[in-house]
Enzyme design. Structure first.
Site, mmCIF file in Angstrom:
data_model
loop_
_atom_site.group_PDB
_atom_site.id
_atom_site.type_symbol
_atom_site.label_atom_id
_atom_site.label_comp_id
_atom_site.label_asym_id
_atom_site.label_seq_id
_atom_site.Cartn_x
_atom_site.Cartn_y
_atom_site.Cartn_z
ATOM 1 N N ARG A 241 130.775 64.593 10.239
ATOM 2 C CA ARG A 241 129.588 64.165 10.982
ATOM 3 C C ARG A 241 129.588 64.714 12.397
ATOM 4 O O ARG A 241 128.676 65.345 12.844
ATOM 5 C CB ARG A 241 129.520 62.629 11.069
ATOM 6 N N HIS B 99 126.841 59.660 2.405
ATOM 7 C CA HIS B 99 127.728 60.049 1.306
ATOM 8 C C HIS B 99 126.914 60.699 0.178
ATOM 9 O O HIS B 99 127.290 61.720 -0.374
ATOM 10 C CB HIS B 99 128.438 58.829 0.706
ATOM 11 N N LYS C 202 142.950 49.421 5.417
ATOM 12 C CA LYS C 202 141.823 48.594 5.866
ATOM 13 C C LYS C 202 141.500 47.523 4.813
ATOM 14 O O LYS C 202 141.705 47.736 3.635
ATOM 15 C CB LYS C 202 140.558 49.444 6.051
ATOM 16 N N SER D 217 129.807 53.809 6.933
ATOM 17 C CA SER D 217 129.870 52.534 6.200
ATOM 18 C C SER D 217 130.089 51.385 7.175
ATOM 19 O O SER D 217 129.515 50.304 7.023
ATOM 20 C CB SER D 217 131.017 52.558 5.186
HETATM 21 P P1 ADP Z 1 137.469 57.452 4.448
HETATM 22 O O1 ADP Z 1 137.928 56.053 4.698
HETATM 23 O O2 ADP Z 1 138.379 58.229 3.538
HETATM 24 O O3 ADP Z 1 137.066 58.245 5.683
HETATM 25 P P2 ADP Z 1 134.655 57.138 3.886
HETATM 26 O O4 ADP Z 1 134.062 56.477 2.697
HETATM 27 O O5 ADP Z 1 134.396 56.501 5.209
HETATM 28 O O6 ADP Z 1 136.182 57.284 3.542
HETATM 29 O O7 ADP Z 1 134.162 58.651 3.956
HETATM 30 C C1 ADP Z 1 134.457 59.581 2.953
HETATM 31 C C2 ADP Z 1 134.108 60.963 3.453
HETATM 32 O O8 ADP Z 1 132.697 61.056 3.660
HETATM 33 C C3 ADP Z 1 134.746 61.346 4.799
HETATM 34 O O9 ADP Z 1 135.089 62.720 4.765
HETATM 35 C C4 ADP Z 1 133.643 61.102 5.800
HETATM 36 O O10 ADP Z 1 133.777 61.928 6.941
HETATM 37 C C5 ADP Z 1 132.431 61.494 4.976
HETATM 38 N N1 ADP Z 1 131.209 60.849 5.446
HETATM 39 C C6 ADP Z 1 130.978 59.545 5.697
HETATM 40 N N2 ADP Z 1 129.735 59.324 6.147
HETATM 41 C C7 ADP Z 1 129.127 60.551 6.194
HETATM 42 C C8 ADP Z 1 127.840 61.014 6.619
HETATM 43 N N3 ADP Z 1 126.928 60.170 7.114
HETATM 44 N N4 ADP Z 1 127.576 62.345 6.538
HETATM 45 C C9 ADP Z 1 128.543 63.200 6.067
HETATM 46 N N5 ADP Z 1 129.765 62.832 5.677
HETATM 47 C C10 ADP Z 1 130.070 61.528 5.745
#
Ligand code: ADP
Length: 168
Positions: free
Chosen positions: A90, A17, A41, A128
């Site tokens: 990703r 992130h 969730k 995460s």
């Molecule tokens: P959500 O539950 O809305 O998917 P996340 O916190 O899991 O929220 O992710 C927020 C955004 O960041 C999403 O677009 C996700 O694809 C992106 N993201 C998460 N991890 C990574 C990573 N390692 N590299 C690039 N983008 C990421």
């Protein structure tokens, strides 16, 4: 002034992130990291804890702020004067969900564009949920998350394990 919103759960924020945040902050005048409160969730960290961790690890970025919201993402973005939503990609597996969400958001608010940032190689596997899984089993998360998050995970799972021991 170009304002962008990076919405997500950030439960917790990872180095993947942060990499997206640092790169997006260079593209826009102001970037708002927005923690979504209305997720189905069950999160490990409260919204306040997630905001605190995000604030701590983005302190060095002057044009980045941190907020939470519980409305539709496009409504929140509009209320902040933002024209762009930032999302990260990703793998191919992210694509379908992100594509559907972007189309739905565009249908609701055509003036707001979704911009996708490709992950950096070293974070392509990082999520995460993977970090929580590793931390819950006592594995090392250093290098995957900012130090403040590593410490918070350690504390969270230590108290979980203690509660479990008390119950058994
Ligand atoms: P959500 O539950 O809305 O998917 P996340 O916190 O899991 O929220 O992710 C927020 C955004 O960041 C999403 O677009 C996700 O694809 C992106 N993201 C998460 N991890 C990574 C990573 N390692 N590299 C690039 N983008 C990421």
């Amino acid at each position: 002034m170009k304002i962008a919103v990076y919405p997500g759960s950030f439960d917790p924020v990872t180095n993947g992130h942060l990499d997206v945040i640092e790169r997006a902050a260079r593209l826009f005048d102001h970037l708002i990291i927005a923690v979504a409160q209305n997720q189905a969730k069950t999160p490990l960290f409260s919204v306040e804890e997630r905001l605190d961790m995000l604030r701590a690890c983005t302190r060095h970025l002057v044009n980045v702020s941190v907020d939470s919201y519980s409305s539709l993402t496009v409504e929140y973005a509009r209320s902040k004067g933002a024209e762009v939503l930032v999302r990260g990609l990703r793998a191919v597996s992210d694509f379908e969900n992100e594509f559907l969400m972007a189309l739905m958001n565009r249908k609701m608010e055509p003036a707001i564009e979704t911009v996708f940032m490709m992950t950096s190689n070293q974070y392509a596997f990082l999520s995460s949920s993977a970090v929580k899984e590793v931390a819950s089993l006592g594995g090392q998360v250093e290098g995957l998350v900012p130090p403040v998050v590593a410490a918070a995970l350690k504390q969270k799972f230590a108290s979980h394990q203690q509660n479990q021991r008390l119950r058994s």
